[in-house]
Every structure is written in C-alpha cells, then in structure tokens.
Design an enzyme around this catalytic site. Structure first.
Site: not given
Ligand code: NCD
Length: 329
Positions: A78-79, A107, A128, A156
């Site tokens: 969703r986000t 890396k 995120r 959030h």
C-alpha cells in the site's frame, strides 16, 4: 589553490514556479510530532481537495516534471503503490527502488550515500527502512525532502495522517471519540504514530494487547503529560461497546526475537461478525493492513469495515503531502 566546487552544489536552487511561502515547502516529514492541530486541518483540507479532483478528473499536472524516489528497504504494498499513484496522478514520475537487493545497497552502500545519490536525480525521497531513526539519519544528509514511510518500530507518520483523515471523513470529527487500539502495540509503528497524533485532539484511547505487546511506556507517558485519558486491557470485551474507532493491527512477526513468543500471541484477537454484532452501529473498524489473522474476511461486507476505504484515503493524503513538500499546495 584547493578545488572549489561550484556554488550551486552548496545551496539548493528554487525551481521555477515553486512557492517558497507554501507551508511545508522543502520540509522533511519524519515524525507526527512535527504536526500541530492547525497543520492537520490544513493537510486534511488539501487531501479533501485532492479527492474531489481525482473523483472528478482523475489526474492533473500539478507536479509535472517532478520526480519521486521511492526507496524501500522493507516490503510494502500500500505505502509504495499509493506514493507511486499519488505522484503519477499529479503528473510527476517515480524512480522505484522497491528491492534494494537489486541496487548498490547489496554492494555495501550506506544509507547517506544512497540518499545523496537519489537526490541527484529526484526532487523528493520516500524512505522505508527497518531501523528506527533511519529517516532522521537520511534527513541529516539530504538537501531534498525525506518522507518517512516507516522506520522499524519507530514511526509511520503518513499512515497516521491517513488514519486520522479516514476517521474525519467517515465520522465527521475526531474530538470526543473513543479510539481502541488492538493487537501488537509494542512493535506496530502505525499505532505509535497514531497515538501521538491523536493527542492533538480531545479523545479517549484504550489499548488492548497481550501484556508482552503493550504500548511503549514512553508513548503512554507522552500522552499522559498532554492529559489524554488512556486505559489498558488484555481483552476487548470491557471496551467494545463504547468504541467509536476500533483500530486493529497485525502482530509484527518480523520484529520478534523469539519465534515461540510470536506463536503464542499471533492469534490473540480475531474480529469476526460475532464481535462486530456487539459493537456500536455508528463506529468504524480500521486496519493499516496487511491483515493476517486479525479480521476474518466475512467482516468485509459490514459497512463499518473501513479498511479498504482507508487505503484509498491514503492516496489523497499522500498526494497532499507530495504537493506540499514540493511547494505546490
Ligand atoms: C504497516 C507498516 O508497514 O507498518 N503497513 C502499512 O504501511 N500499511 C503495518 C504492518 O506492516 O502491519
């Protein structure tokens, strides 16, 4: 003489047409702590306008030519998708790094370097990350706005904004409501942000969780200091009948150190039509999703089940936030 970098690398220039005086222009969105009540009214006003626009004309070109970098170190449906949709409905475009596995992170590149790379190409970065404080760290290095899309068990903020917008659109007001949060209140970042944001209003909050998954003490104390009535329970029964908003959360399996503990608490609470039968007629059932065991699918037809509408409100709130930090609202 030592090398002098050209001036423009040191001060971000203002692209043509941006409104420097727009509230939130160029600002990071890291925590709900940065929003006062009048900021919230403003954001919800813009989100409401975005909703009208999308319903009426679908897309428009407020952010034409702007680029969003969507940088996700943790899974998201969703986000991530709603930020892409938000940007594209506003005429902008997106660099999507949903699988850092395929980027130079594998890396060994550090977060500050990845962020400084992406801001060379993009105007705003949505991040995120599994570590609490990651967005704040990125913001220390970034010249362009960072939007926190979840930092571990921390916050959030954009979810909490869309949660409040949902309550406001569905129930008309936030003041005077009793909000009951249920499930994993310890590791669930959405409820951490939501509780803090609700403290800007006159609300009563109930926390229902197994004792090991209680709301963190620092958040309870923070709300106590603001005079918010809060009460803790281990079962839903005592508070169901007075609840206006039942906010259910998933037990955050990936954050448990002890898998046996997860198995013991994972299905502590399940919302079924029988539970809903004992709730108010005028109330809403919310969940940030994904749901696993917490709400059975036969609850979805109940008009009080607001979680799919909640996702859609997220689009409008994220459109508002992008327009705001890019100086167009
Ligand atoms: C939440 C999250 O990532 O914190 N999901 C979301 O953004 N809607 C909730 C969860 O993962 O349980």
């Amino acid at each position: 003489m030592p090398f002098q970098p050209p001036q423009r690398y040191q001060s971000p220039h203002l692209p043509f047409g941006d409104r420097r005086d727009a509230p939130f222009y160029g600002k990071h969105i890291l925590s709900v702590r940065q929003f006062q009540r009048d900021d919230l009214a403003y954001i919800f006003g813009v989100a409401h306008e975005m909703r009208e626009m999308v319903l009426r004309i679908g897309a428009f070109d407020l952010l034409k030519g702007k680029i969003l970098a969507n940088l996700f170190y943790e899974p998201s449906t969703r986000t991530a998708a709603s930020f892409v949709a938000a940007m594209e409905r506003l005429g902008g475009s997106v660099i999507a790094i949903n699988e850092v596995r395929y980027s130079s992170v594998t890396k060994g590149e550090s977060l500050p370097d990845t962020v400084r790379t992406l801001e060379a190409y993009a105007d705003v970065i949505v991040l995120r990350h599994p570590q609490e404080g990651a967005a704040a760290l990125a913001a220390r290095y970034a010249r362009k706005p960072i939007i926190n899309a979840g930092d571990g068990t921390g916050e959030h903020p954009t979810q909490a904004l869309l949660d409040l917008f949902t309550i406001r659109e569905e129930l008309g007001t936030i003041d005077g409501l009793t909000i009951t949060m249920l499930g994993d209140l310890r590791y669930g970042r959405t409820v951490h942000s939501l509780a803090r944001l609700l403290s800007r209003y006159r609300v009563k909050i109930n926390y229902v969780s197994p004792p090991v998954l209680r709301m963190p003490r620092d958040i309870v104390r923070e709300l106590e200091a603001k005079g918010i009535p809060q009460a803790e329970y281990t079962t839903l029964d005592p508070v169901l009948a007075e609840t206006d908003v039942l906010y259910v959360t998933r037990v955050q399996k990936e954050r448990f150190e002890d898998p046996a503990l997860y198995d013991r608490v994972k299905d502590a609470y399940v919302i079924t039509p029988e539970v809903m039968a004992r709730a108010k007629d005028r109330m809403i059932l919310m969940h940030p999703f994904p749901r696993v065991y917490e709400i059975t699918m036969d609850v979805d037809q109940d008009p009080r089940a607001a979680y799919f509408r909640q996702m859609e409100y997220g689009l409008y709130v994220r459109m508002a936030l992008l327009a705001m930090v890019l100086g167009k609202a």
